[in-house]
Design an enzyme around this catalytic site. Structure first.
Site, PDB file in Angstrom:
ATOM      1  N   PRO A 193     -48.113  22.917  30.435  1.00 50.99           N
ATOM      2  CG  PRO A 193     -49.107  22.376  32.495  1.00 50.99           C
ATOM      3  CD  PRO A 193     -48.668  23.542  31.648  1.00 50.99           C
TER       4      PRO A 193
ATOM      5  CB  CYS B 283     -51.243  -4.125   6.085  1.00 54.79           C
ATOM      6  SG  CYS B 283     -52.813  -4.982   6.121  1.00 54.79           S
TER       7      CYS B 283
HETATM    8  C1  LIG Z   1     -45.644  20.326  23.001  1.00 58.04           C
HETATM    9  C2  LIG Z   1     -45.517  21.629  23.666  1.00 58.04           C
HETATM   10  C3  LIG Z   1     -45.923  21.800  24.988  1.00 58.04           C
HETATM   11  C4  LIG Z   1     -46.423  20.668  25.848  1.00 58.04           C
HETATM   12  O1  LIG Z   1     -45.466  19.724  26.141  1.00 58.04           O
HETATM   13  P1  LIG Z   1     -45.781  18.563  27.192  1.00 58.04           P
HETATM   14  O2  LIG Z   1     -44.583  17.723  27.187  1.00 58.04           O
HETATM   15  O3  LIG Z   1     -46.985  17.856  26.705  1.00 58.04           O
HETATM   16  O4  LIG Z   1     -46.020  19.209  28.522  1.00 58.04           O
HETATM   17  C5  LIG Z   1     -45.847  23.065  25.533  1.00 58.04           C
HETATM   18  N1  LIG Z   1     -45.387  24.124  24.807  1.00 58.04           N
HETATM   19  C6  LIG Z   1     -44.991  23.990  23.532  1.00 58.04           C
HETATM   20  C7  LIG Z   1     -44.509  25.180  22.801  1.00 58.04           C
HETATM   21  C8  LIG Z   1     -45.039  22.750  22.911  1.00 58.04           C
HETATM   22  O5  LIG Z   1     -44.629  22.628  21.651  1.00 58.04           O
END
Ligand SMILES: *Cc1c(COP(=O)(O)O)cnc(C)c1O
Length: 421
Positions: free
Chosen positions: A276, A346
C-alpha cells in the site's frame, strides 16, 4: 481518520496550528502527520495479523526519507521501483531484506545496486528482464529471489492512467502464460523462484476486483505447486483507495481488504506481502498554500493561490479532486460562493478546482489541500522555475522541516554554463 482538525477555529496538524508552519516555513508547503502515518500503517498490519506478512510501503507514493524512516522503524518493508527509491529506502535505515523491487524497466545497474545492497525479492515483469537478471546474478556468483508479476486481466474500475491489471497494460506477464514462464524461470541458474506478484491498479474503491484477481492468484499458486515450484510468498500489490471527498461514501477499510485476502488466498500457507502507498500516506498529508489574489472574472471568480500544478500535479494530470479548506474555520452558516481555484503557472491546466463553494477568502488567507500526502510532493517539479516545494513532518506539538525549500542560488547552481559560451 486523520489528524488534521480545527481547534479553536484554526486548522491544526496534530497539535500544531498550520498558521505556525506557514509563518516559519512559508508556503506552499506539504505537511505530514506522524500520528496518521503510524495509524494507517498499523491498520494494514492488523488486517493481516492472522498470517505471516510484510507490509511494504510503496515508496513512489511518498519518498521523503524521514517518512520512510518513520515507517521502517515501525517494521515496514518497502516496495521500490527505481535505484533512486532503493537508495532512499536504504538511507532511511530499511534493511535490504525488507525491500522488494518492482517496475517494468529495471536496468542492469539498478539490479546490481540492489543485489549488492541486499534485496528481499525482485518482482519480475517480463521474460527479457528475467533473463537479464539471471545473467547478472550468475556473473556476480549469486542466486536472487524472484516473484513474477502476473497480469490477471481484471478491470480495476479505476482511472485509466492508474489501472495496471488489464491485458492491454504494460505490466507483468499474461496469467495464461504463467506456467510456461515459471518453467523457464526455474531453469535459469541465477534465479530462485519464491512467489507470485500482482498489482492491479491504484485508488480502487471496490473490493471485487481484488477478490477476482486474488482468486486467480490462488488457482495459479496451486497449479504452479503441482508443476513442482516452491511458492511460499504472495505479493498482492497495493491499490486500496482513500476518500478524497469528505462527503463521499468511504472506500473499504484495510480490515475488510485483509478479509478478502484471507478468503481468497488465506488457505495456501503463503507469507503475504502487500504494497500500500496511497492508503498509508494520502490522508496523512496536506498541501498548505496562501491566497495571492482574489480575481473577479466574468461569470466566475478566481482564487489564485501560491501553490501550482508543479507542486501538486494530480488535478491537472488525472482530473483528481482534493478538498480545499480554509485554515481559519468558517463561522457556522458563513456565506459561500463559487470559485475557480488556480495556481500561478502559465498553463490553463494549472487549475485545482472549478466552481468550488468556499467561504469568502482574501489575499493572505491560508488554505489546505487535503489528501495530498501521496503522489503529491513526489511528483513535484520546478516548472516555471518555482523552487521545489518543501515538506514538514509534525509529531504532537512539534514539527521539523524534512525537505527545505531550495534558495534561488541552490536552484541555479545545478546548471552549468560551458566554457565555450
Ligand atoms: C503504485 C504501486 C503500488 C502502490 O499503489 P497504491 O495505490 O499507492 O497503494 C504498489 N505496487 C506497485 C507495483 C505499484 O506500481
Amino acid at each position: 481518520m486523520d489528524h488534521f482538525n480545527y481547534r479553536d477555529g484554526s486548522l491544526h496538524a496534530e497539535e500544531v496550528p498550520l498558521t505556525r508552519i506557514a509563518a516559519e516555513v512559508g508556503t506552499p508547503v506539504y505537511v505530514y502527520s506522524t500520528a496518521t502515518l503510524t495509524r494507517h500503517f498499523g491498520l494494514f498490519r492488523q488486517a493481516l495479523d492472522w498470517t505471516d506478512h510484510l507490509v511494504c510501503f510503496a515508496v513512489k507514493a511518498n519518498s521523503n526519507i524521514a517518512v520512510l524512516k518513520l515507517l521502517g522503524d515501525l517494521g515496514a518493508g518497502m516496495d521500490v521501483v527505481s535505484g533512486g527509491e532503493y537508495a532512499r529506502a536504504r538511507a532511511a535505515g530499511v534493511p535490504g531484506g525488507r525491500i522488494v523491487f518492482s517496475g517494468v524497466g529495471k536496468t542492469r545497474a539498478e539490479m546490481r545496486q540492489a543485489i549488492e545492497g541486499g534485496i528481499r525479492q525482485f518482482n519480475i515483469e517480463s521474460e527479457p528482464e528475467m533473463r537479464a537478471l539471471s545473467d547478472l546474478a550468475v556473473s556476480m556468483g549469486v542466486q536472487v529471489p524472484v516473484a513474477i508479476r502476473v497480469n490477471p486481466d481484471v478491470d480495476a474500475k479505476t482511472h485509466e492512467k492508474i489501472s495496471t491489471g488489464k491485458s492491454e497494460n504494460k505490466f507483468g506477464i499474461p496469467i495464461a502464460r504463467a506456467r510456461e514462464v515459471y518453467a523457464e524461470a526455474a531453469a535459469l541458474p541465477g534465479l530462485k523462484v519464491v512467489g507470485i506478484d500482482v498489482h492491479i491498479g491504484s485508488q480502487l474503491v471496490d473490493l471485487e476486483p481484488f477478490r477476482h484477481a486474488y482468486a486467480k492468484l490462488g488457482d495459479l499458486t496451486r497449479a504452479l505447486r503441482a508443476d513442482g515450484h516452491q511458492i511460499s510468498r504472495l505479493d498482492l500489490g497495493g491499490g486500496l483507495g482513500i476518500p478524497y471527498r469528505r462527503d463521499n461514501n468511504a472506500p473499504p477499510l484495510p480490515i475488510e481488504y485483509g478479509q478478502v485476502i484471507r478468503e481468497t488466498v488465506g488457505d495456501l500457507g503463503c507469507e503475504i506481502e502487500i504494497e500500500p502507498g496511497r492508503n498509508i500516506a494520502g490522508n496523512a498529508g496536506v498541501l498548505l498554500a496562501q491566497v495571492v489574489y482574489l480575481k473577479e472574472g466574468e461569470g466566475r471568480d478566481f482564487l489564485i493561490v501560491d501553490a501550482a500544478m508543479n507542486d501538486l500535479l494530480r488535478p491537472s494530470m488525472y482530473g483528481a479532486h482534493h478538498d480545499i479548506v480554509p485554515v481559519t474555520e468558517p463561522a457556522p452558516g458563513a456565506e459561500v460562493s463559487p470559485f475557480d481555484v488556480v495556481g500561478p503557472v502559465c498553463e490553463s491546466g494549472d487549475t485545482f478546482q472549478k466552481g468550488t463553494q468556499l467561504s469568502r477568502l482574501a489575499a493572505g488567507d491560508l488554505v489546505a489541500f487535503r489528501s495530498a500526502g501521496a503522489y503529491g510532493a513526489v511528483m513535484a517539479s520546478e516548472y516555471n522555475s518555482r523552487p521545489l516545494v518543501p515538506e514538514v513532518l509534525v509529531s504532537g506539538d512539534h514539527f521539523a522541516v524534512i525537505r527545505a525549500r531550495p534558495t534561488y542560488e541552490e536552484m541555479l547552481a545545478r546548471d552549468t554554463i560551458p566554457g565555450w559560451l
